[in-house]
Scaffold this motif. Sequence first.
Motif, mmCIF file in Angstrom:
data_model
loop_
_atom_site.group_PDB
_atom_site.id
_atom_site.type_symbol
_atom_site.label_atom_id
_atom_site.label_comp_id
_atom_site.label_asym_id
_atom_site.label_seq_id
_atom_site.Cartn_x
_atom_site.Cartn_y
_atom_site.Cartn_z
ATOM 1 N N ARG A 186 0.654 -1.140 0.233
ATOM 2 C CA ARG A 186 0.084 -0.184 0.161
ATOM 3 C C ARG A 186 0.853 1.399 -0.078
ATOM 4 N NH1 ARG A 186 -5.463 1.613 -0.817
ATOM 5 N NH2 ARG A 186 -5.785 3.341 0.227
ATOM 6 N N PHE A 187 2.036 1.185 0.633
ATOM 7 C CA PHE A 187 2.926 2.465 0.963
ATOM 8 C C PHE A 187 4.203 2.393 0.084
ATOM 9 C CE2 PHE A 187 0.257 1.692 4.854
ATOM 10 C CZ PHE A 187 -0.240 2.796 4.739
ATOM 11 N N HIS A 188 3.993 1.605 -0.967
ATOM 12 C CA HIS A 188 5.224 1.338 -1.822
ATOM 13 C C HIS A 188 6.585 0.973 -1.108
ATOM 14 C CE1 HIS A 188 2.538 3.244 -4.501
ATOM 15 N NE2 HIS A 188 2.488 4.294 -3.698
ATOM 16 N N GLU A 189 6.619 0.216 -0.131
ATOM 17 C CA GLU A 189 7.759 -0.313 0.288
ATOM 18 C C GLU A 189 8.944 -1.057 -0.676
ATOM 19 O OE1 GLU A 189 4.706 -0.264 3.766
ATOM 20 O OE2 GLU A 189 4.737 -0.807 1.586
ATOM 21 N N VAL A 190 8.429 -1.693 -1.549
ATOM 22 C CA VAL A 190 9.334 -2.542 -2.302
ATOM 23 C C VAL A 190 9.941 -1.333 -3.272
ATOM 24 C CG1 VAL A 190 9.497 -4.025 -4.300
ATOM 25 C CG2 VAL A 190 7.968 -4.565 -2.486
ATOM 26 N N LYS A 191 9.311 -0.280 -3.868
ATOM 27 C CA LYS A 191 9.896 0.605 -4.461
ATOM 28 C C LYS A 191 10.887 1.579 -3.745
ATOM 29 C CE LYS A 191 7.299 3.313 -7.242
ATOM 30 N NZ LYS A 191 6.446 4.296 -7.367
ATOM 31 N N PRO A 250 5.233 3.806 7.704
ATOM 32 C CA PRO A 250 4.299 3.975 6.403
ATOM 33 C C PRO A 250 3.218 4.956 6.499
ATOM 34 C CG PRO A 250 3.271 2.112 7.762
ATOM 35 C CD PRO A 250 4.847 2.515 8.341
ATOM 36 N N LEU A 251 2.959 5.558 7.588
ATOM 37 C CA LEU A 251 1.865 6.679 7.853
ATOM 38 C C LEU A 251 2.358 7.993 7.251
ATOM 39 C CD1 LEU A 251 -0.159 6.170 11.209
ATOM 40 C CD2 LEU A 251 -0.646 5.840 9.139
ATOM 41 N N THR A 267 -5.284 7.887 11.768
ATOM 42 C CA THR A 267 -5.472 6.594 12.080
ATOM 43 C C THR A 267 -4.846 5.845 10.727
ATOM 44 O OG1 THR A 267 -7.606 6.091 11.350
ATOM 45 C CG2 THR A 267 -7.137 6.639 13.634
ATOM 46 N N MET A 268 -4.254 4.618 11.136
ATOM 47 C CA MET A 268 -4.004 3.443 9.964
ATOM 48 C C MET A 268 -5.162 3.193 9.118
ATOM 49 S SD MET A 268 -1.911 1.706 8.374
ATOM 50 C CE MET A 268 -0.406 1.372 9.439
ATOM 51 N N GLY A 269 -6.454 3.103 9.721
ATOM 52 C CA GLY A 269 -7.646 3.032 8.813
ATOM 53 C C GLY A 269 -7.819 4.070 7.790
ATOM 54 N N ARG A 270 -7.706 5.250 8.238
ATOM 55 C CA ARG A 270 -7.679 6.397 7.175
ATOM 56 C C ARG A 270 -6.580 6.435 5.852
ATOM 57 N NH1 ARG A 270 -9.462 11.817 10.240
ATOM 58 N NH2 ARG A 270 -11.402 11.228 11.119
ATOM 59 N N ALA A 271 -5.399 6.049 6.524
ATOM 60 C CA ALA A 271 -4.399 5.730 5.631
ATOM 61 C C ALA A 271 -4.532 4.672 4.748
ATOM 62 C CB ALA A 271 -3.098 5.594 6.388
#
Length: 465
Positions: A186-191, A250-251, A267-271
């Motif tokens: 979701r937060f492009h960690e691999v990139k 990630p946030l 919150t993580m839910g909104r993210a």
Amino acid sequence: MGSCAVDGGCPSDYVAVAISSVSMILLLMRSLLPFLIHKVPHVKGSGFWLSAIQVFASFNLLVSIVVSLRFLKFERRHRWQSCYIWEAWIEGPLGFGLLLSCRIAQAYQLYFIFVKRRLPPIRTFVFLPLILLPWIAAATLIHTRRRLNVRCHMKTLWIIPATCLHAFYVIPLVGYTAAIRHIEFRFHEVKDLWRGILVAAASVAIWVAAYILNEIHEDIAWLQVSSRFVLLITTSVFVLIFFSISSSQPLLSQISLRKREPREVVTMGRALGIPDSGLLLERGPNPLVDPNEALDKLLENKRFRQSFMAFADSCLAGENVHFYEEVHELGKIPLDDPVRRIYMTRYIIQKYIVAGAPMEVNISHQTRQGILCTTDLAHPNLFKDAMHELLQLMTMNLAKDYWSSMFFMELKEEISMRQDGQELEHFEGRNFSPRLSFVENSDDPFHPENASKVSTFDSHDSTLR
């Protein structure tokens, strides 16, 4: 040029030190401003500490290069300026080695959490020292064999293993990143990991070339000055870029300090894009609250849940209600979306379940260990036992005091006022008189058609008269 190349203090040296100082200040701003300006909440888990350790390692790496390569001119040498302290230990295990080890630990966590769908079997505070063992062994060997001269330079035979050790730490980072490349993060960690690898590889290549030139050609003054200048500038750029593309928070990836109006991420839910409404909806325009109803049913009432949460926060026991709400947020994510479910599950575990969590909930040891040792972080019933225990705890304690609190009185008054307001709105919205409510249009004297008929009849009657 000749004396400052040996003793330090050349104009280019001070320029390099100034640039490295600016890069360190920017790195600190990059790590602190999201929390200070945007009030971003952080979880004191491994992600937080890995980011803090990266800042510490970056500072060690820059300062060790400045001291060991004599960028600043000192009148006399002091014991704290020992080459073995800065060159062997602080620059190696506590600098570059620790910096790369933090990124390897991040990739290791992502691999187990998203590929194996379980928490890593080795905790971060144990995993980091294990990764640093080669650096510690190399520093110990250099220190015991006394392989550094007065200018902190090694012999040619020792330069090759030292430079290969820097490149060796990029290999496990590439391996873990390749193992998780198929996950749709979701937060492009691999990139971020691939970009970090490219930056690290390019920096290590330039760094090694400048380091070898500085170590070997001690008799060429201009080469000594230029090589250490390139070495410090490359390291300054490397630590700043390497930290800026960190994937441990990630946030924070949802916040851009360049925007005047940053996106609100609470919150993580909104993210993760989970809607604020969904399973937890009010069951009507003005739902009534019955104290005899089960607490889990009452908590499905959004307005009651907000009031009950405010009461629990005032009693310093709000973590149970917050946990209940975030678990229900997790329930809004479809089962066929395991990546987002794992994000939310990991966030809940770090915030409520692990020992010493910021909002640790009071559940049994067996239930806690069952969550921490799960083999499927995306399982729909992972928090079922914890929810059951906390609902019983809230029913026996918080709920009894809530019914006699001002929070419940205000909720009843608000519901009553909203009901009265809706009845009045419903009443005013109908465009007829209550007294004539059963008169049809054909018999209504005030209807436009009949009013015209009455007017015609009156005029005809006056003519006859």
